[in-house]
Design an enzyme around this catalytic site. Structure first.
Site, PDB file in Angstrom:
ATOM      1  N   GLN A 345       0.851  -1.190   0.000  1.00 20.20           N
ATOM      2  CA  GLN A 345       0.000   0.000   0.000  1.00 20.20           C
ATOM      3  C   GLN A 345       0.886   1.238   0.000  1.00 20.20           C
ATOM      4  O   GLN A 345       1.936   1.234   0.632  1.00 20.20           O
ATOM      5  CB  GLN A 345      -0.867   0.006   1.252  1.00 20.20           C
ATOM      6  CG  GLN A 345      -2.126   0.785   1.084  1.00 20.20           C
ATOM      7  CD  GLN A 345      -3.326  -0.108   0.792  1.00 20.20           C
ATOM      8  OE1 GLN A 345      -3.672  -0.900   1.627  1.00 20.20           O
ATOM      9  NE2 GLN A 345      -3.946   0.038  -0.361  1.00 20.20           N
ATOM     10  N   THR A 518      -0.190  -3.195   7.467  1.00 16.32           N
ATOM     11  CA  THR A 518      -0.088  -4.655   7.336  1.00 16.32           C
ATOM     12  C   THR A 518      -1.055  -5.077   6.233  1.00 16.32           C
ATOM     13  O   THR A 518      -2.010  -5.817   6.459  1.00 16.32           O
ATOM     14  CB  THR A 518      -0.368  -5.324   8.695  1.00 16.32           C
ATOM     15  OG1 THR A 518       0.398  -4.613   9.679  1.00 16.32           O
ATOM     16  CG2 THR A 518       0.072  -6.785   8.715  1.00 16.32           C
ATOM     17  N   HIS A 519      -0.825  -4.524   5.050  1.00 14.63           N
ATOM     18  CA  HIS A 519      -1.669  -4.787   3.897  1.00 14.63           C
ATOM     19  C   HIS A 519      -0.796  -5.398   2.799  1.00 14.63           C
ATOM     20  O   HIS A 519      -0.654  -4.838   1.721  1.00 14.63           O
ATOM     21  CB  HIS A 519      -2.331  -3.497   3.406  1.00 14.63           C
ATOM     22  CG  HIS A 519      -3.167  -2.806   4.450  1.00 14.63           C
ATOM     23  ND1 HIS A 519      -3.610  -1.509   4.327  1.00 14.63           N
ATOM     24  CD2 HIS A 519      -3.644  -3.243   5.636  1.00 14.63           C
ATOM     25  CE1 HIS A 519      -4.327  -1.171   5.404  1.00 14.63           C
ATOM     26  NE2 HIS A 519      -4.347  -2.213   6.214  1.00 14.63           N
ATOM     27  N   ASN A 520      -0.171  -6.524   3.132  1.00  8.21           N
ATOM     28  CA  ASN A 520       0.676  -7.228   2.168  1.00  8.21           C
ATOM     29  C   ASN A 520      -0.241  -8.101   1.315  1.00  8.21           C
ATOM     30  O   ASN A 520      -1.037  -8.872   1.857  1.00  8.21           O
ATOM     31  CB  ASN A 520       1.669  -8.145   2.896  1.00  8.21           C
ATOM     32  CG  ASN A 520       2.327  -7.472   4.092  1.00  8.21           C
ATOM     33  OD1 ASN A 520       1.776  -7.500   5.197  1.00  8.21           O
ATOM     34  ND2 ASN A 520       3.468  -6.871   3.899  1.00  8.21           N
TER      35      ASN A 520
END
Ligand SMILES: Cc1cc2nc3c(=O)[nH]c(=O)nc-3n(C[C@H](O)[C@H](O)[C@H](O)COP(=O)(O)OP(=O)(O)OC[C@H]3O[C@@H](n4cnc5c(N)ncnc54)[C@H](O)[C@@H]3O)c2cc1C
Length: 589
Positions: A345, A518-520
């Site tokens: 992101q 934490t947008h992997n």
């Protein structure tokens, strides 16, 4: 030799949001389900002492222990990757409920455009618009097909918000750019606090369309379709990095997991670390999961009819690679699929405003208390003369300013230390606004995941290796979105403007140290055929038909929103697929 246990119907590898949803849906369907979770069992009673910023926000007590397993990182394939030894850019969870316990609760649907991004870009702008190295692809599913599953996730969690598009009719209070909804949100929007009201007025004044952001922190008491009752949010501001002791924030330990346990068909095995899926390549099936009970280091194989790989996107990919399922992606040739299209992101576009004569109670808030505009997201604006694609949701978030983390100071004040900094930090604690865009990250040929050739985890298995950098697309998008954020801040009439926190950084490269999100996403992507994807639209693996891989690993690109609304919707769809598979085992179409 591992001890081989009695077979069960379904094993979930990891028990966070996706594992919890699959466990509940299948246990309710009468299937025997085992959940293997590397962390501890926990629930709201364990979150009672959590208003402790040092322990949880700075010393990461809820997060993965990197001394046991981490990943290696490099910016490009010519570098040697090194292990990430401190948490920073993202904060993966451990323990029952996963990162779903310490998340914020900002819960979005992706735009209809996202699911058909390649076709729509070609239709609207022609083939020259997609750069050669941008591996943009359609998802193999449409928004319309995913729509009922979004609704299921939103009803289970009780999302608070106002519809912007009810069956094609645009509504005043909501987001006019969203895809059509069948019905309004389950609960009304959260409180429009004074600073959010100010943002909404300012963005309207510059011609934008503001609305209250959808939230998994309940605005009012709510009982979901599973009969789970939860109370409303107290706006204490301890959401991100903490569990909610009140249960107002939807998390798996207060929603799906108690329901799964109630059926008597779900067995949770904690402190058990899955190391491999047992794969029969000839048969195109997995036969079970090999795991270690870390209390006494006993190794087990749990045979199962169906395996759901629900370990979080990154670790889904690691387990697929370790288990030799699917062809690993090769960035040189473009062949292979496992590890392809890792995305993230882009919070590079932001702006800040400092107000000398106004104060808001910014220490109060909630993880998903915010207002937003979507005018500069997706393809909601014309990209003909722009040199990037997609965009980002622009939002002001009142998540609750914690005392240690927040030391705002306007431009001209040294931001690290000294008397002037201390004075500014006290003065502006309740008088600073930050507005940022959550930029979409689109896939690039050399951004991918594979296994590290050098470094290993506590079991001696290769670490996952992440190769990732910002591209020209990211830098241009961040610059554009930063200007849009500044226009809104300016319309709020601050005493001084600031640039906000740019994560693109001075040298323009991705830096894994500062927290971003934490947008992997990506690495086990979904698609319409096995040539360019790992799973189909039910998240069923092309190379092992009884393996389902829910999680953001399935996203072919990352959109301009937080991912979990879409992760949850896809998990419900995968559960539906597993139920269909039990009735008649086959590749689902
Ligand atoms: C600080 C923070 C804030 C966030 N805020 C938001 C937000 O506001 N909105 C949003 O949309 N998203 C947010 N997210 C992201 C959200 O938490 C994730 O999208 C979501 O939890 C993903 O669900 P999952 O089931 O894929 O993974 P998780 O919920 O993380 O669950 C995975 C589980 O698998 C376990 N596991 C992993 N490997 C193994 C193994 N080998 N063996 C056994 N168990 C294993 C882990 O311990 C974990 O419990 C946030 C995340 C963080 C960290």
């Amino acid at each position: 030799m591992p001890e081989v246990l009695d077979p069960v119907d379904v094993v979930c590898v990891g028990v966070g949001w996706t594992g919890g949803i699959i466990a509940k849906e299948l246990a309710e369907d009468g299937k025997q389900v085992v959940g293997i979770e590397r962390g501890q069992e926990r629930g709201p009673e364990d979150y009672l002492t959590m208003h402790n910023e040092l322990r949880y926000a700075l010393r990461y007590e809820m997060m993965q222990d990197l001394s046991k397993g981490t990943l290696t990182f490099r910016n490009n394939p010519n570098q040697r990757a090194l292990p990430m030894r401190q948490l920073g850019s993202f904060l993966p969870g451990k323990g029952v409920g996963g990162a779903g316990v310490h998340w914020n609760g900002q819960t979005w649907r992706f735009l209809p455009y996202d699911f058909q991004i390649r076709s729509e870009t070609l239709d609207r702008y022609g083939p020259g618009k997609i750069p050669e190295e941008m591996q943009l692809q359609d998802w193999g599913i449409t928004y319309e097909e995913l729509r009922p599953y979004y609704l299921e996730f939103e009803k289970m969690t009780g999302i608070s918000g106002a519809a912007g598009n009810l069956n094609g009719e645009i509504q005043d209070e909501g987001n006019p750019f969203e895809g059509p909804r069948n019905e309004d949100f389950p609960t009304q929007p959260m409180i429009t606090s004074p600073v959010l009201g100010r943002f909404m007025e300012a963005s309207s004044s510059v011609g934008l369309h503001p609305f209250m952001a959808p939230s998994a922190n309940l605005s009012e008491a709510y009982t979901n379709p599973d009969g789970v009752a939860r109370g409303p949010c107290q706006y204490c501001g301890y959401c991100e990095r903490f569990g909610c002791e009140w249960g107002a924030k939807a998390d798996p330990t207060v929603t799906v997991l108690p329901v799964a346990q109630e059926t008597g068909n779900f067995e949770l095995r904690t402190q058990c670390d899955a190391r491999r899926l047992v794969y029969d390549e000839k048969e195109g099936r997995v036969t079970g999961v090999k795991y270690v009970d870390t209390v006494d280091n006993t190794v087990y194989v749990q045979p199962a009819e169906v395996v759901a790989l629900t370990a979080y996107g990154l670790w889904n990919v690691k387990l697929l690679l370790l288990s030799d399922i699917g062809e690993p992606y090769d960035p040189e040739t473009g062949e292979g699929v496992v590890g392809k299209n890792y995305c993230y992101q882009n919070f590079g576009g932001s702006a800040a405003g400092f107000f000398d004569d106004e104060e808001w109670n910014l220490y109060m808030g909630a993880g998903a208390l915010g207002a937003a505009v979507d005018d500069w997201n997706g393809d909601n604006f014309d990209h003909t003369d722009l040199d990037f694609l997609h965009g980002g949701n622009i939002a002001i978030s009142q998540t609750g300013k914690r005392p240690i983390a927040n030391n705002d100071a306007p431009p001209g004040v040294d931001k690290e230390w000294g008397a002037a900094f201390k004075r500014a930090s006290v003065k502006y604690h309740n008088s600073t606004v930050n507005i940022s865009a959550q930029g979409a990250v689109l896939p690039h040929r050399t951004n991918y995941l594979d296994l590290d050739p050098t470094y290993t985890d506590e079991w001696g298995d290769p670490l996952l290796r992440m190769t990732f950098d910002w591209t020209e697309q990211d830098r241009k998008l961040a610059e554009f979105e930063g200007r849009r954020c500044a226009e809104i801040v300016e319309a709020m009439n601050p005493t001084k403007m600031g640039v906000g926190t740019s994560v693109i950084g001075e040298n323009g490269h991705y830096d894994i140290r500062p927290y971003q999100s934490t947008h992997n996403t990506g690495g086990a992507i979904m698609g319409a055929n096995s040539d360019d994807s790992v799973v189909n639209s039910y998240l069923q693996c092309w190379d092992a038909e009884n393996l389902f891989v829910p999680g953001a690993s399935a996203f072919p690109h990352n959109s301009g929103y937080n991912p979990t609304g879409t992760v949850g919707a896809l998990a419900y769809r995968a559960a539906d697929g597993i139920k269909q598979y039990f009735k008649r085992p086959r590749m689902l179409g």
